[in-house]
Design a protein around this motif. Structure first.
Motif: not given
Lengths: 248, 338
Positions: A128, A134, A137-138, B9-16, B20, B195-196, B201
């Protein structure tokens, strides 16, 4: 210049099998300076920058940073010297999400586990700040547009707080407004004392942000001039070597 | 895109949403599992009894333990064909060491180390010497079983039922075998690792674009080597448990085991080209391969039908997994030098 220089490269050579990509390159970069690195395709610009970022190892020659001779055995070594790079191919992983790519190799951890919540929050904040657009972030990097991917790659390099920032064709996939954004970012980080090396085919961008231009030709650095002494015709002639008598 | 607000903010950290995020191939296979349970449940009345489910868990356990490790190998874009031979090697080794009078505790450690060592050889040759893992493990598959056969001259080596190792094969807790519980531990460890943790990763990243991960300062050769050491170690555990369960060690055990394991992983939705691994999918895949074998046995069909069905299931799994890419692409991917 030489006693205040941030990065000095001397006589860098690199061969891939029988092909000699770099035949002795000299380059200097001062703190807060924006250096344009130009040359025709195959001149060795990207190879030289990979050497400086530790992604490939040079055969001979010397890299000096802050007056210390260094040799990078891996990209991690270069990162420790706070050299940040945006590769031409961006070096992203398509199946990882935006935050994982942004923090690749330095994921925030809680004990032995990745702190995903913190990672995504920080990623959203960083992106941001740099006005990257975007959705989340996911999102997987592979699902983003070329411009978004490039913006994420740039944001990653900048978020390391580098002392040296290398941008290899950072604007190739960007729209006009996004290009302005990148150029403004370059001026901003340079004003904070970061040395920037910019590789681009958009010569007008060089005149806009660069202090000095180094020209490479067939694996050698052949010219080094302040931008104020150049105009676009002269620069094109230097790149194509169409006018050899002006090399001096 | 149209409204320009400088502060928002242009970007969100929201969980899909769950839908999804879910691996669609894994979801499809979950459906297949449910259908299989229904079909066998109706066709064979004793299929859905607790006794048979517990039995099924035991049958799936050994495949699942190795499939957990194989998920990492396949997610990095590699393959390990030698696990069946390592199972045979460790099973015979376990029996031979017990016959020589070694204590069970030392035998267990030696068995795991032997598996790990074969994995390390595979890993070193493929990650550091840049020989494609398909070729390396195809060769070691032959070498490892060959050594086991030479060692025992082809005879099966019996294990004294009174020894601790043999008792592992029969032990039960809360109605489920020790094997099933060990498999559960392996799955949990594998899921956490994938995954953790950073390792997971990087495993996904390497399968996607290895050079990008390397340039991010990660020692990718080391990660690839570790994944192959994981399959070696898991095959060591599987070999030990095979010997414990059968009460003997045979150089001919684990024939075609690598195919069952790979089928389980691929059925679960882990991408054969790498970059996308799922541990939940691997459980589902292992259960499917187990349910087919178990259900067919209950229905009283010829036991010789099982390898035929397993092979066909593998074929279908790969077909689904390719999702439009060609088999030639897959082959060149698996045999390329990294």
């Amino acid at each position: 210049m030489s006693d205040t220089s941030l990065v000095t490269l001397r006589g860098i050579t690199k061969s891939f099998g029988a092909v000699q990509s770099l035949r002795g390159v000299d380059l200097t970069l001062g703190p807060g300076e924006v250096l344009g690195l130009v040359g025709d395709n195959g001149a060795g610009k990207s190879t030289l920058m990979k050497v400086l970022a530790g992604a490939i190892q040079h055969d001979s020659g010397q890299i000096t940073i802050d007056g210390r001779d260094v040799r990078f055995a891996s990209p991690a070594d270069a990162r420790r010297e706070r050299i940040g790079i945006v590769y031409q191919d961006l070096a992203l992983c398509d199946t990882l999400d935006v935050a994982s790519n942004l923090f690749l190799g330095r994921e925030p951890r809680k004990g032995p586990f990745i702190d995903r919540r913190a990672m995504h929050a920080k990623a959203a904040e960083t992106l941001s700040e740099l006005h990257v657009r975007v959705k989340s972030t996911y999102q997987e990097i592979g699902r983003l547009s070329g411009g978004q991917r490039q913006a994420v790659a740039i944001a990653r390099a900048v978020s390391f707080q580098p002392r040296v920032l290398i941008l290899d064709e950072p604007t190739a996939a960007l729209a006009v407004a996004e290009v302005r954004q990148v150029l403004r970012m370059i001026r901003d980080v340079a004003a904070q004392g970061v040395g920037v090396i910019l590789i681009t085919h958009r010569l007008q961008d060089l005149f806009e942000v660069c202090d000095r231009i180094t020209v490479m030709y067939e694996g050698r650095s052949v010219e080094d001039e302040p931008v104020s002494a150049l105009d676009i015709e002269r620069l094109v002639a230097m790149i194509t070597r169409s006018n050899t008598e002006e090399a001096a | 895109m149209t409204v320009e607000t400088a502060t928002a903010p242009t970007v969100l950290a929201e969980t899909p949403g769950r839908w999804e995020r879910a691996n669609k191939a894994t979801l499809a296979m979950l459906g297949v599992t449910v259908v299989l349970f229904l079909v066998f449940g109706i066709a064979a009345p004793n299929f859905l009894t607790f006794g048979n489910i517990s039995n099924l868990a035991t049958q799936v356990a050994i495949t699942l333990i190795v499939a957990v490790a194989m998920t990492f190998v396949i997610t990095t874009g590699q393959i390990d064909l030698s696990v069946g031979s390592t199972v045979a090697f460790v099973a015979t080794g376990t029996a031979e060491m017990l016959r020589a009078g070694w204590d069970s505790s030392i035998v267990i450690i030696a068995a795991l180390v032997a598996g790990l060592l074969w994995g390390a050889i595979n890993g070193w040759l493929s990650a550091h010497q840049k020989i494609p893992p398909f070729i390396v493990t195809l060769a070691t598959m032959s070498v490892i079983r060959g050594i086991a056969q030479m060692w025992t001259q082809g005879f099966s080596v019996p294990i004294d039922r009174r020894l601790f190792v043999a008792k592992i094969g029969d032990a039960k807790f809360l109605g489920f075998s020790a094997l099933a519980w060990i498999a559960l531990v392996a799955v949990v460890l594998g899921a956490v690792l994938l995954s953790k943790m950073r390792f997971g990763n990087y495993v996904n990243g390497i399968g996607s674009q290895e050079e990008s991960v390397r340039r991010a300062g990660v020692n990718t050769d080391r990660i690839k080597m570790i994944t192959l050491m994981l399959t070696g170690l898991a095959a060591g555990v599987a070999g030990l448990l095979t010997a414990a369960r059968l009460g003997s060690g045979s150089a001919n055990s684990g024939q075609g085991f690598e195919l069952t394991v790979i089928a389980a992983v691929v059925l679960g939705g882990t991408d054969l080209f790498g970059g996308r691994g799922t541990m939940v999918g691997t459980i589902i895949g292992a259960v499917i391969t187990g349910v087919i074998a178990n259900g067919l046995t209950l229905l009283g069909v010829s036991p010789f039908l099982t390898p035929i069905v397993t092979g066909l299931v593998l074929l279908i799994a790969i077909w689904i997994n390719l999702r439009g890419r060609s088999l030639a692409d897959l082959f060149s991917h698996l045999t390329r030098r990294s």
